[in-house]
Design a protein around this motif. Structure first.
Motif, PDB file in Angstrom:
ATOM      1  N   THR A   1       0.850  -1.191   0.000  1.00  0.00           N
ATOM      2  CA  THR A   1       0.000   0.000   0.000  1.00  0.00           C
ATOM      3  C   THR A   1       0.886   1.241   0.000  1.00  0.00           C
ATOM      4  O   THR A   1       1.673   1.445   0.926  1.00  0.00           O
ATOM      5  CB  THR A   1      -0.930   0.007   1.225  1.00  0.00           C
ATOM      6  OG1 THR A   1      -1.725  -1.189   1.218  1.00  0.00           O
ATOM      7  CG2 THR A   1      -1.832   1.210   1.214  1.00  0.00           C
TER       8      THR A   1
ATOM      9  N   GLU B   1      -6.952  -0.313  -5.370  1.00  0.00           N
ATOM     10  CA  GLU B   1      -7.968   0.204  -4.447  1.00  0.00           C
ATOM     11  C   GLU B   1      -7.422   1.381  -3.645  1.00  0.00           C
ATOM     12  O   GLU B   1      -6.313   1.341  -3.125  1.00  0.00           O
ATOM     13  CB  GLU B   1      -8.425  -0.907  -3.509  1.00  0.00           C
ATOM     14  CG  GLU B   1      -9.481  -0.481  -2.503  1.00  0.00           C
ATOM     15  CD  GLU B   1      -9.866  -1.601  -1.548  1.00  0.00           C
ATOM     16  OE1 GLU B   1     -10.680  -1.346  -0.634  1.00  0.00           O
ATOM     17  OE2 GLU B   1      -9.350  -2.720  -1.707  1.00  0.00           O
ATOM     18  N   GLU B   2      -8.235   2.432  -3.498  1.00  0.00           N
ATOM     19  CA  GLU B   2      -7.838   3.609  -2.743  1.00  0.00           C
ATOM     20  C   GLU B   2      -8.456   3.579  -1.348  1.00  0.00           C
ATOM     21  O   GLU B   2      -9.602   3.165  -1.165  1.00  0.00           O
ATOM     22  CB  GLU B   2      -8.281   4.889  -3.455  1.00  0.00           C
ATOM     23  CG  GLU B   2      -7.765   6.145  -2.760  1.00  0.00           C
ATOM     24  CD  GLU B   2      -8.227   7.425  -3.435  1.00  0.00           C
ATOM     25  OE1 GLU B   2      -7.397   8.323  -3.620  1.00  0.00           O
ATOM     26  OE2 GLU B   2      -9.428   7.519  -3.769  1.00  0.00           O
ATOM     27  N   THR B   3      -7.655   3.982  -0.371  1.00  0.00           N
ATOM     28  CA  THR B   3      -8.125   4.102   1.012  1.00  0.00           C
ATOM     29  C   THR B   3      -7.722   5.477   1.523  1.00  0.00           C
ATOM     30  O   THR B   3      -6.636   5.965   1.227  1.00  0.00           O
ATOM     31  CB  THR B   3      -7.496   3.009   1.913  1.00  0.00           C
ATOM     32  OG1 THR B   3      -7.802   1.720   1.394  1.00  0.00           O
ATOM     33  CG2 THR B   3      -8.030   3.114   3.340  1.00  0.00           C
TER      34      THR B   3
END
Length: 525
Positions: A166, A190-192
């Motif tokens: 990440t 995927e973005e967090t």
């Protein structure tokens, strides 16, 4: 997602900080762009410094190493082989430094004991007959992978969260604080978004790059150190050259092998570094002056890492830059909730984590004291398979003839791989071949993954872990990393082994064609 603290960096300092904070009841998330131990924590010589190396030019680092190594031996014994060490001077070495060495140690609190030359050669029969003086000290060997994994395991058991693979894409500021940390998973895309109260930069050699995301600048010195691994262990103790810290003056026992090092070469970036042939030649030649059998020993791998040194405007040579740590509170630069911890040694990671956690708690308005200096680090399922000999004992104990051995060099059976797959999934990550390698002895034996890599990849396909091209891409990534460590050693038996590997993977499996396809027509590995 809200959290009290975001820690950027999954090395031993970042995971040690996560454990310290978790023990104080502080919620935290560890973010790592690759996998645990991907930086200097996984690319060192595994030496638990007793302080003797720094008594001549870095008193503070020597004192810290002496104190912290004694603590770790007591609190994390599963990660440490308490070998002791012997410092030896050879004909032609600086006799004034040899004579002053006991006094230099004494002023730093480093325990030292003179050893007669004849006794030294009885203790370590491989020592050169050119030894003129010797001292015994309290260095040891440490498993940096187990140490990191055990710290992260307890942190997660206490509520911390780990996010590997990440990347931090942005640190968004508002009114003198970082209010959002934008992350992207490097495999899924995927973005967090995290909204922390405090952000800690524990990215090691990449600390300057992380600081730049927050609009800060501090100069780092990128000092590359290369090391080389023997096929067989050559000494019971750590062997040091009795001189001021310099290139190629340490031989560290690490389980069934010995690790020789290290060099100090200034590089422009911590990315895309390689051990070079001239470095390996220097290491072998110099270490063979202490242990002559090393001149003809078989070597199975070379590797390198980058020391995270803070420049501080210094024009000095890298060897003279302090190995002490730097805890930087960026409040003076207008960021009240951003902290950087860098520098230091593997040996002093716990102290670095403690001081950082103290400052984090100040920012959070907490007064909970540190416990890592009194509470033992528990052995965990996460780190158990990095220990040499652990998998073979497990296999023998099971006495199951159907439990196929997938890695013959390190005797890692299918049941161990399955256990690791389950564990990695519990971490919330994909159980790739690379992830299995970080958490075990897979690929670390004499064949360096020649056979076990394709066996384990095939097993992961059969188990439904890999689908489509995933396994092929993972296999190529694993082999590239192994190749990087074998390339500087292509003589004698390693050359024969390389020729066989080329025939197996390129001629039989056509991985060279796969690599060209992956790289858009360019040569792959």
């Amino acid at each position: 997602m809200e959290t009290q603290v975001v820690i950027i960096g999954g090395g031993v300092t970042g995971t040690g900080l996560a454990r310290d904070l978790a023990l104080r009841g502080v919620q935290c998330v560890v973010v790592e762009k690759k996998d645990l131990t991907a930086g200097a924590s996984g690319a060192n010589h595994g030496l638990l410094h007793g302080g003797g190396r720094y008594v001549g030019n870095d008193l503070e680092a020597a004192r810290e190493c002496a104190q912290e190594s004694a603590l770790l031996k007591r609190l994390a014994p599963q990660c440490i082989e308490d070998t002791g060490s012997i410092y030896v001077a050879l004909e032609g070495d600086d006799e004034r430094y040899v004579a002053d060495f006991p006094q230099l140690c004494a002023r730093c609190g480093v325990e030292v004991e003179p050893v007669a030359v004849s006794e030294a050669r009885e203790m370590e029969p491989e020592l050169s007959d050119r030894v003129i003086a010797a001292y015994g000290l309290r260095d040891a060997a440490v498993d940096p992978f187990m140490l990191t994994l055990d710290n992260m395991a307890q942190a997660c058991a206490l509520g911390a969260r780990l996010m590997t693979h990440t990347r931090v894409e942005a640190l968004e500021r508002d009114d003198g604080r970082i209010v959002r940390v934008r992350l992207r998973h490097t495999r899924t895309g995927e973005e967090t978004v995290l909204e922390p109260r405090v952000v800690v930069n524990a990215a090691g050699a990449w600390a300057g790059q992380v600081g730049a995301l927050a609009g800060l600048r501090f100069d780092m010195l990128y000092s590359k150190g290369s090391l080389v691994v023997t096929q067989q262990r050559v000494s019971d103790r750590v062997i040091h050259r009795l001189r001021r810290a310099s290139d190629a003056d340490i031989v560290v026992p690490g389980g069934t092998v010995s690790i020789l090092g290290t060099t100090s070469v200034r590089v422009a970036s911590p990315d895309a570094i390689y051990p070079e042939v001239h470095e390996i030649d220097t290491i072998i030649d110099e270490c063979a002056r202490m242990v002559p059998s090393l001149a003809s020993a078989r070597y199975i791998r070379a590797y390198c890492g980058v020391r995270p040194l803070l420049a501080e405007g210094s024009k000095r040579a890298d060897r003279t830059v302090s190995r002490g740590y730097h805890l930087i509170d960026h409040n003076v630069c207008g960021l009240g909730n951003f902290i950087t911890i860098t520098g230091g040694k593997l040996t002093t990671y716990r102290l670095m984590a403690e001081k950082t956690a103290d400052r984090v708690c100040d920012l959070l308005g907490l007064d909970t004291p540190c416990r890592t200096h009194v509470e033992p680090l528990p052995a965990s399922e996460w780190g158990r398979w990095t220990e040499p000999g652990k998998a073979p004992r497990h296999w023998v104990k099971r006495a199951d003839p159907s439990d196929l051995v997938l890695c013959e060099c390190e005797m890692v059976p299918r049941s161990t791989v399955d256990s690791l797959v389950d564990q990695i999934r519990r971490e919330g990550e994909a159980p790739t071949l690379e992830a299995v390698g970080v958490r075990s002895r897979v690929g670390k034996g004499p064949c360096q993954g020649n056979f076990c890599s394709q066996r384990i990849a095939a097993h992961l396909y059969e188990a439904g872990v890999y689908r489509g091209r995933e396994g092929m891409e993972s296999l190529m990534g694993f082999l590239r990393e192994r190749w990087r460590g074998k390339r500087p050693l292509l003589w004698g038996q390693p050359m024969v082994q390389y020729e066989f590997q080329e025939a197996l993977y390129c001629a039989l499996f056509s991985l060279d064609l796969e690599a060209r396809r992956e790289d858009g027509g360019e040569a792959g590995s």
